[in-house]
Design an enzyme around this catalytic site. Sequence first.
Site, PDB file in Angstrom:
ATOM      1  N   GLU A   1      33.125  10.637  15.268  1.00 10.19           N
ATOM      2  CA  GLU A   1      33.137  11.630  16.153  1.00 10.19           C
ATOM      3  C   GLU A   1      31.999  11.717  17.140  1.00 10.19           C
ATOM      4  O   GLU A   1      31.454  10.747  17.255  1.00 10.19           O
ATOM      5  CB  GLU A   1      32.786  12.856  14.832  1.00 10.19           C
ATOM      6  CG  GLU A   1      31.385  12.648  14.442  1.00 10.19           C
ATOM      7  CD  GLU A   1      30.937  13.597  13.474  1.00 10.19           C
ATOM      8  OE1 GLU A   1      31.588  14.069  12.760  1.00 10.19           O
ATOM      9  OE2 GLU A   1      29.621  13.883  13.321  1.00 10.19           O
TER      10      GLU A   1
ATOM     11  N   HIS B   1      29.532  14.342  19.765  1.00 14.15           N
ATOM     12  CA  HIS B   1      29.069  15.864  20.056  1.00 14.15           C
ATOM     13  C   HIS B   1      27.841  15.829  20.875  1.00 14.15           C
ATOM     14  O   HIS B   1      27.451  14.777  21.263  1.00 14.15           O
ATOM     15  CB  HIS B   1      28.685  16.578  18.751  1.00 14.15           C
ATOM     16  CG  HIS B   1      27.970  15.622  17.911  1.00 14.15           C
ATOM     17  ND1 HIS B   1      26.851  14.868  17.946  1.00 14.15           N
ATOM     18  CD2 HIS B   1      28.596  15.011  16.691  1.00 14.15           C
ATOM     19  CE1 HIS B   1      26.433  14.169  16.958  1.00 14.15           C
ATOM     20  NE2 HIS B   1      27.417  14.288  16.095  1.00 14.15           N
TER      21      HIS B   1
ATOM     22  N   HIS C   1      21.723  12.540  17.127  1.00 11.23           N
ATOM     23  CA  HIS C   1      21.640  12.124  15.954  1.00 11.23           C
ATOM     24  C   HIS C   1      20.070  11.372  15.825  1.00 11.23           C
ATOM     25  O   HIS C   1      20.414  10.195  16.515  1.00 11.23           O
ATOM     26  CB  HIS C   1      22.741  11.554  15.225  1.00 11.23           C
ATOM     27  CG  HIS C   1      23.833  12.409  14.377  1.00 11.23           C
ATOM     28  ND1 HIS C   1      24.887  11.969  14.045  1.00 11.23           N
ATOM     29  CD2 HIS C   1      23.961  13.710  14.324  1.00 11.23           C
ATOM     30  CE1 HIS C   1      25.429  12.966  13.547  1.00 11.23           C
ATOM     31  NE2 HIS C   1      24.896  14.332  13.834  1.00 11.23           N
TER      32      HIS C   1
ATOM     33  N   HIS D   1      30.622   7.687  17.031  1.00 15.25           N
ATOM     34  CA  HIS D   1      30.030   7.049  16.243  1.00 15.25           C
ATOM     35  C   HIS D   1      30.478   7.360  14.762  1.00 15.25           C
ATOM     36  O   HIS D   1      31.074   8.146  14.541  1.00 15.25           O
ATOM     37  CB  HIS D   1      28.686   7.744  16.332  1.00 15.25           C
ATOM     38  CG  HIS D   1      28.459   9.189  15.875  1.00 15.25           C
ATOM     39  ND1 HIS D   1      28.533   9.988  16.862  1.00 15.25           N
ATOM     40  CD2 HIS D   1      27.989   9.622  14.851  1.00 15.25           C
ATOM     41  CE1 HIS D   1      28.454  11.175  16.387  1.00 15.25           C
ATOM     42  NE2 HIS D   1      27.919  10.939  15.121  1.00 15.25           N
TER      43      HIS D   1
ATOM     44  N   CYS E   1      18.860  11.916   8.571  1.00 17.06           N
ATOM     45  CA  CYS E   1      19.605  12.370  10.133  1.00 17.06           C
ATOM     46  C   CYS E   1      18.991  13.795  10.195  1.00 17.06           C
ATOM     47  O   CYS E   1      19.262  14.675   9.826  1.00 17.06           O
ATOM     48  CB  CYS E   1      21.182  12.345   9.984  1.00 17.06           C
ATOM     49  SG  CYS E   1      21.943  12.937  11.589  1.00 17.06           S
TER      50      CYS E   1
END
Lengths: 167, 167
Positions: free
Chosen positions: B81, B83, B87, B121, B135
């Site tokens: 995914e 975004h 992270h 990733h 995370c």
Amino acid sequence: MIPSRQSQYQQTMTDQSDQHHRTFKDTPTGYRWGGVEHKPYKEDDRALFNAVSRQTLFSRPDMSGELRYFEVDAGGHSTLERHEHVHAVLILRGGGQALIGDRIATLSTNDLVTIPPMTWHQFRANTGDALGFLCMVDAIRDKPQLPTPADLDALASDPAIAKFLAQ
Amino acid sequence: MIPSRQSQYQQTMTDQSDQHHRTFKDTPTGYRWGGVEHKPYKEDDRALFNAVSRQTLFSRPDMSGELRYFEVDAGGHSTLERHEHVHAVLILRGGGQALIGDRIATLSTNDLVTIPPMTWHQFRANTGDALGFLCMVDAIRDKPQLPTPADLDALASDPAIAKFLAQ
């Protein structure tokens, strides 16, 4: 020599130098990470803290949290302080104890600790090991407050806390 | 029986049930913490992820960051995914590999990984161990995007990435 497709592939698969990957090293003087500045011990005249180092693992303008790593040598301690911002802590190595308000918690590796707003707190590597911990905070935060003599008297009115602070 | 001063002291010194201290347990089915909900595996029909569990270690209205713990069983993987939110990752147990954009990083315990904005990733426990990682994210964040067939084709045009994704 022009690298073959196979050697390019191997390079990709084993490369450790990527800026987005920082490798860990367990050194004789403590935990370290590639590309992370180690701020070594600076002893404090007022004995506010002792044998503590700090490394900022993540601090970015596009994140609202920060992750720091503090390492306290065996026998050392962090500053006794309080502040409005919260500390979210994970013990990464060793163990010790923490004063959290009027409680003393005995900490082992991977335990979680929350320091709520305006709560007196101190970490002590007082169980024979070094104590290393991750600490998540908001990037925008207030400055720590130190205890007044009256605050210290109030804390030390609990004999367990008096003994903890006197170590 | 009224507890003596000494037994009160001992109780304070050894109490593990404080709400601000959550103790760690290394169980046969993975890392766990007292008072932390474990969200067990839910297998995905589309095989987007496999053998991953999630525990939210810190999420509070008075903190702008959150800290979660993901554990991937040996052979499993997280969702591929991307975004806008970042992270900030620390490998807490075991090892594996991560795709970070067009790079594949081989990860060991305590290594740090940064997933920048809009970067494809995926984490894979593909080195024989389970892979457990912390995370840190912003509490306010966008939803992950999944790759389109065209995105997957573009990624797989690199043979190393094609091999990584096909495991």
